[in-house]
Design a protein around this motif. Structure first.
Motif, PDB file in Angstrom:
ATOM      1  N   ASP A 137      38.432  29.439  38.457  1.00 28.04           N
ATOM      2  CA  ASP A 137      39.137  30.188  39.064  1.00 28.04           C
ATOM      3  C   ASP A 137      40.332  30.751  38.327  1.00 28.04           C
ATOM      4  OD1 ASP A 137      40.231  27.624  38.250  1.00 28.04           O
ATOM      5  OD2 ASP A 137      40.558  26.680  40.280  1.00 28.04           O
ATOM      6  N   HIS A 138      40.323  30.483  37.038  1.00 31.99           N
ATOM      7  CA  HIS A 138      41.562  30.860  36.111  1.00 31.99           C
ATOM      8  C   HIS A 138      41.312  32.571  35.973  1.00 31.99           C
ATOM      9  CE1 HIS A 138      43.785  27.815  34.777  1.00 31.99           C
ATOM     10  NE2 HIS A 138      42.608  26.933  34.610  1.00 31.99           N
ATOM     11  N   GLU A 139      40.217  33.027  36.118  1.00 29.94           N
ATOM     12  CA  GLU A 139      40.163  34.789  36.040  1.00 29.94           C
ATOM     13  C   GLU A 139      40.920  35.350  37.196  1.00 29.94           C
ATOM     14  OE1 GLU A 139      39.499  36.566  33.425  1.00 29.94           O
ATOM     15  OE2 GLU A 139      38.867  34.895  32.086  1.00 29.94           O
ATOM     16  N   ARG A 140      40.632  34.763  38.465  1.00 33.81           N
ATOM     17  CA  ARG A 140      41.181  35.267  39.499  1.00 33.81           C
ATOM     18  C   ARG A 140      42.792  35.202  39.618  1.00 33.81           C
ATOM     19  NH1 ARG A 140      42.924  32.488  43.756  1.00 33.81           N
ATOM     20  NH2 ARG A 140      41.809  30.517  43.260  1.00 33.81           N
ATOM     21  N   CYS A 141      43.160  33.772  38.981  1.00 30.05           N
ATOM     22  CA  CYS A 141      44.426  33.714  38.945  1.00 30.05           C
ATOM     23  C   CYS A 141      45.262  34.399  38.167  1.00 30.05           C
ATOM     24  CB  CYS A 141      44.711  32.201  38.611  1.00 30.05           C
ATOM     25  SG  CYS A 141      46.378  31.523  38.854  1.00 30.05           S
ATOM     26  N   LEU A 142      44.750  34.831  37.015  1.00 37.43           N
ATOM     27  CA  LEU A 142      45.264  35.496  35.762  1.00 37.43           C
ATOM     28  C   LEU A 142      45.391  36.986  36.461  1.00 37.43           C
ATOM     29  CD1 LEU A 142      46.513  35.949  32.868  1.00 37.43           C
ATOM     30  CD2 LEU A 142      43.964  36.224  32.205  1.00 37.43           C
ATOM     31  N   ALA A 143      44.347  37.349  37.041  1.00 39.83           N
ATOM     32  CA  ALA A 143      44.369  38.598  37.730  1.00 39.83           C
ATOM     33  C   ALA A 143      45.691  38.795  38.755  1.00 39.83           C
ATOM     34  CB  ALA A 143      43.129  39.184  38.354  1.00 39.83           C
ATOM     35  N   ASP A 144      45.784  37.752  39.579  1.00 38.84           N
ATOM     36  CA  ASP A 144      46.846  37.579  40.628  1.00 38.84           C
ATOM     37  C   ASP A 144      48.018  37.650  40.031  1.00 38.84           C
ATOM     38  OD1 ASP A 144      44.857  37.467  42.546  1.00 38.84           O
ATOM     39  OD2 ASP A 144      44.812  35.422  42.975  1.00 38.84           O
ATOM     40  N   MET A 145      48.316  36.996  38.832  1.00 37.98           N
ATOM     41  CA  MET A 145      49.391  36.913  38.107  1.00 37.98           C
ATOM     42  C   MET A 145      49.948  38.322  37.555  1.00 37.98           C
ATOM     43  SD  MET A 145      50.643  34.825  34.955  1.00 37.98           S
ATOM     44  CE  MET A 145      50.957  33.471  35.310  1.00 37.98           C
ATOM     45  N   THR A 146      49.082  39.068  37.050  1.00 33.78           N
ATOM     46  CA  THR A 146      49.135  40.350  36.415  1.00 33.78           C
ATOM     47  C   THR A 146      49.396  41.433  37.439  1.00 33.78           C
ATOM     48  OG1 THR A 146      47.556  39.908  34.792  1.00 33.78           O
ATOM     49  CG2 THR A 146      48.090  42.117  35.029  1.00 33.78           C
ATOM     50  N   ALA A 147      48.894  41.503  38.497  1.00 34.77           N
ATOM     51  CA  ALA A 147      49.206  42.257  39.751  1.00 34.77           C
ATOM     52  C   ALA A 147      50.567  41.880  40.175  1.00 34.77           C
ATOM     53  CB  ALA A 147      48.186  42.037  40.714  1.00 34.77           C
ATOM     54  N   PHE A 148      51.083  40.652  40.222  1.00 36.64           N
ATOM     55  CA  PHE A 148      52.246  40.294  41.133  1.00 36.64           C
ATOM     56  C   PHE A 148      53.428  40.907  40.098  1.00 36.64           C
ATOM     57  CE2 PHE A 148      55.772  37.057  40.677  1.00 36.64           C
ATOM     58  CZ  PHE A 148      56.319  37.247  42.148  1.00 36.64           C
ATOM     59  N   LEU A 149      53.126  40.700  38.639  1.00 36.92           N
ATOM     60  CA  LEU A 149      54.133  41.149  37.831  1.00 36.92           C
ATOM     61  C   LEU A 149      54.320  42.611  37.803  1.00 36.92           C
ATOM     62  CD1 LEU A 149      53.552  38.885  34.670  1.00 36.92           C
ATOM     63  CD2 LEU A 149      55.423  38.527  36.258  1.00 36.92           C
ATOM     64  N   ALA A 150      53.224  43.530  37.989  1.00 38.83           N
ATOM     65  CA  ALA A 150      53.075  44.805  38.264  1.00 38.83           C
ATOM     66  C   ALA A 150      53.747  45.306  39.244  1.00 38.83           C
ATOM     67  CB  ALA A 150      51.561  45.267  37.855  1.00 38.83           C
TER      68      ALA A 150
END
Length: 244
Positions: free
Chosen positions: A73-86
């Motif tokens: 699940d880390h790839e999904r979470c990393l993508a969510d984090m990047t989108a949240f920051l952006a």
């Protein structure tokens, strides 16, 4: 004369399909069942696909390696984090924003405490998995640092400040997360992480004084009679500043 069961109806087929976990989830479940029964090193990809009832090609369609099935699940979470920051804007306080981004990782772990605790115990036992986990943590830290670098681009030592704060956020989050995992997922994980991240915000947030930051200077205005002796002017200044 032979007897046979009637063929399942279309609705029954749909219900059966809905009850069956997706292939990706089935592979993860099969992998962890074998890891717990046999040990990580003793389990092969062939063992996993055999238990899941799929072929090797299906496994590698979802996971590049056996290590990846431990961290599905880390790839999904990393993508969510990047989108949240952006999705942030200049009105957001930068340190608060990266602290909120770190909470997305906590949410991922808290979604399935049993699985998270099993993974934590497994990772502690297998050095290769520990190294893999550290590489994942570094990617989270890099995402936070890149956001902060952009926000601090106009500051003196902005890059240094961004990297230090990102490392502090990750360290505080992981300290609290591991404490929760060591307790077998008991207690309020959110409160524990909030407490840890509070230290980061108090140290680096908007209200905290930063090394090298310019501080406002006190300005003292003294009104003195023209022609007053210099010692009298000095005395009035010292009195105003509260010096004896």
């Amino acid at each position: 004369m032979s007897s046979s069961s009637p063929a399942p109806r279309r609705g029954e087929k749909a219900q059966a399909a809905a009850a069956k976990p997706p292939m990706r989830d089935a592979l993860v479940a099969a992998a962890f069942r074998l890891f717990l029964e046999r040990g990580y090193e003793q389990t092969t990809v062939d063992d996993i696909v055999a238990l899941a009832g799929v072929g090797r090609r299906s496994f590698f369609r979802y996971f590049p390696s056996k290590e990846d099935v431990v961290f599905p699940d880390h790839e999904r979470c990393l993508a969510d984090m990047t989108a949240f920051l952006a999705a942030g804007n200049v009105a957001d306080e930068p340190v608060a924003r990266v602290c909120d981004a770190a909470r997305l990782v906590l949410r991922m772990y808290a979604e399935n405490p049993t699985f998270s605790v099993q993974r934590y115990r497994l990772t502690k036992k297998v050095p290769g998995l520990r190294a893999y986990e550290l590489s994942v943590v570094w990617r989270y830290e890099r995402a936070l640092a890149e956001y902060l670098r952009a926000r601090f681009a106009g500051r003196r030592d902005g890059t240094l400040e961004a990297d230090v704060i990102a490392a502090a956020v990750v360290a505080a989050h992981n300290n609290a997360l591991r404490s929760w995992l060591r307790s077998d997922g008991q207690g309020d994980a959110s409160a524990t992480v909030d407490h840890a991240l509070g230290y980061v915000r108090s140290a680096f947030g908007a209200a905290a004084a930063r090394p090298g930051a310019e501080q406002p200077e006190d300005v003292v205005v003294v009104v003195s009679r023209r022609g007053a002796p210099l010692w009298r002017v000095v005395q009035e200044i010292e009195s105003t500043l509260g010096r004896d």
